[in-house]
Design a protein around this motif. Structure first.
Motif, mmCIF file in Angstrom:
data_model
loop_
_atom_site.group_PDB
_atom_site.id
_atom_site.type_symbol
_atom_site.label_atom_id
_atom_site.label_comp_id
_atom_site.label_asym_id
_atom_site.label_seq_id
_atom_site.Cartn_x
_atom_site.Cartn_y
_atom_site.Cartn_z
ATOM 1 N N THR A 146 2.014 0.694 7.700
ATOM 2 C CA THR A 146 3.249 -0.254 7.241
ATOM 3 C C THR A 146 3.191 0.173 5.032
ATOM 4 O O THR A 146 4.229 -0.056 4.730
ATOM 5 N N ILE A 147 2.088 0.391 4.913
ATOM 6 C CA ILE A 147 2.124 0.618 3.002
ATOM 7 C C ILE A 147 2.260 1.851 2.270
ATOM 8 O O ILE A 147 3.241 1.987 1.960
ATOM 9 N N THR A 148 2.210 3.140 3.725
ATOM 10 C CA THR A 148 2.494 4.446 3.042
ATOM 11 C C THR A 148 4.258 5.023 3.226
ATOM 12 O O THR A 148 4.474 5.543 2.762
ATOM 13 N N LEU A 149 4.474 4.485 4.511
ATOM 14 C CA LEU A 149 5.536 5.195 4.837
ATOM 15 C C LEU A 149 6.766 4.384 4.252
ATOM 16 O O LEU A 149 8.004 5.547 4.306
ATOM 17 N N PRO A 150 6.863 3.464 4.021
ATOM 18 C CA PRO A 150 8.220 3.487 2.688
ATOM 19 C C PRO A 150 8.074 3.917 2.055
ATOM 20 O O PRO A 150 9.586 4.969 1.166
ATOM 21 N N LEU A 151 6.997 4.446 1.350
ATOM 22 C CA LEU A 151 7.316 5.505 -0.146
ATOM 23 C C LEU A 151 7.685 7.002 0.293
ATOM 24 O O LEU A 151 8.250 7.317 0.195
ATOM 25 N N SER A 152 6.474 7.202 1.588
ATOM 26 C CA SER A 152 7.155 8.441 1.624
ATOM 27 C C SER A 152 8.733 8.754 2.426
ATOM 28 O O SER A 152 9.087 9.823 2.004
ATOM 29 N N ILE A 153 9.368 8.270 3.330
ATOM 30 C CA ILE A 153 10.651 7.601 3.394
ATOM 31 C C ILE A 153 11.398 7.839 1.857
ATOM 32 O O ILE A 153 12.246 8.898 1.959
ATOM 33 N N TRP A 154 11.652 7.243 0.797
ATOM 34 C CA TRP A 154 12.026 7.171 0.169
ATOM 35 C C TRP A 154 11.788 8.185 -1.169
ATOM 36 O O TRP A 154 12.542 9.124 -1.690
ATOM 37 N N ILE A 155 10.790 9.104 -0.759
ATOM 38 C CA ILE A 155 10.601 9.869 -1.985
ATOM 39 C C ILE A 155 10.834 11.552 -0.864
ATOM 40 O O ILE A 155 11.700 12.380 -1.255
ATOM 41 N N LEU A 156 11.575 11.296 0.717
ATOM 42 C CA LEU A 156 11.415 12.458 1.567
ATOM 43 C C LEU A 156 13.028 12.488 1.459
ATOM 44 O O LEU A 156 13.839 13.438 1.409
ATOM 45 N N VAL A 157 14.143 11.543 1.489
ATOM 46 C CA VAL A 157 15.150 11.485 1.601
ATOM 47 C C VAL A 157 16.007 12.178 0.302
ATOM 48 O O VAL A 157 16.974 12.805 0.572
ATOM 49 N N THR A 158 14.603 11.916 -0.659
ATOM 50 C CA THR A 158 15.416 12.597 -1.834
ATOM 51 C C THR A 158 15.619 14.635 -1.658
ATOM 52 O O THR A 158 15.829 14.480 -2.545
#
Length: 275
Positions: A146-158
């Motif tokens: 839950t901590i790392t998934l949001p940041l991972s999604i944001w980076i990979l979207v770009t």
């Protein structure tokens, strides 16, 4: 025409790097000091005339430090694999597919990443306690996700947005399905971004303290940050051992970041400039 940096630039750069590195340098020096030089008049002398490895020996002999390292590697590694796998699919769907509410979903992902851990620790502890997942690896992997998934999604979207759409159109013309296009065309091109995300997730999971302290209280499941915090006794604080343990767990991360710094910077700045 590019301007050449003057001597004051290098002076300022040296001062800046020294200030940033000072805490770690001090810990490194303290790890080699004998106990007699960690306190008293010699405590603030930035060198030691009698360097010793006793602190490093004590860390591994008097404490189950290898168990802490093993637990951290298992939890951080599993969190990295699980998080990056889920984030890759979610980011691809957000970046390439057309559906309603995409902006809202991204906003929710960003808002979740802003939640302070202390605000969520109580409900997470109650849920995991009822499920019997406290004092286990899974009990840490779930909240770490839950901590790392949001940041991972944001980076990979770009990253996924930078991949040309023409490649997908060509794959469709050749008869490839959506999953075949993802695995054979898009995923290989996104590997640099996935690799960057994996490094950042691993570091975040490796350094996490609060969840590990509350959820895993048994000695066999403590991670490195919690294990080091438990070094202190009721009346004494073994600064030498704490410094040595800090060096042992920090140096591999520093080497990894320096080795992959170009990929990390590329991942963090991807999408910053509109092409």
């Amino acid at each position: 025409m590019q301007k050449k940096a003057g001597p004051w630039f290098y002076v300022g750069l040296f001062v800046f790097v020294f200030v940033v590195m000072f805490p770690f340098l001090w810990v490194l020096i303290s790890s080699f000091k004998p106990v007699s030089e960690l306190f008293g008049d010699k405590a603030f002398i930035p060198y030691t005339s009698d360097p010793t490895f006793d602190n490093y020996m004590s860390v591994f002999v008097n404490h189950p430090f290898m168990t802490y390292l093993k637990n951290s590697f298992i939890v951080s590694g599993a969190t990295t694999i699980y998080t990056v796998f889920i984030a890759a699919f979610a980011a691809y769907a957000i970046a390439r597919l057309h559906f309603r509410g995409k902006t809202v979903i991204l906003g929710l992902v960003l808002s979740v990443s802003m939640f302070p851990q202390v605000a969520t620790i109580s409900p997470i502890y109650i849920i995991l306690k009822n499920l019997g997942l406290t004092n286990s690896y899974i009990g840490l992997i779930i909240p770490y996700t839950t901590i790392t998934l949001p940041l991972s999604i944001w980076i990979l979207v770009t990253f996924f947005r930078k991949i040309p759409h023409d490649l997908e159109e060509a794959a469709k013309i050749d008869g490839a399905s959506l999953m075949q296009t993802y695995w054979r065309v898009i995923f290989p091109l996104a590997i640099p971004g996935i690799f960057t995300t994996a490094i950042l997730v691993f570091i975040a999971a490796w350094n996490e303290f609060l969840f590990a302290l509350v959820l895993n209280t048994e000695e066999a499941y403590k991670t490195v940050p919690v294990g080091i915090a438990m070094f202190q006794g009721q009346f004494t604080i073994p600064w030498g051992e704490i410094s040595a343990a800090t060096v042992v767990v920090t140096v591999p991360l520093v080497i990894m970041v320096l080795f992959f710094q170009k990929r990390i910077v590329s991942g963090l700045t991807s999408g910053a400039v509109k092409e």
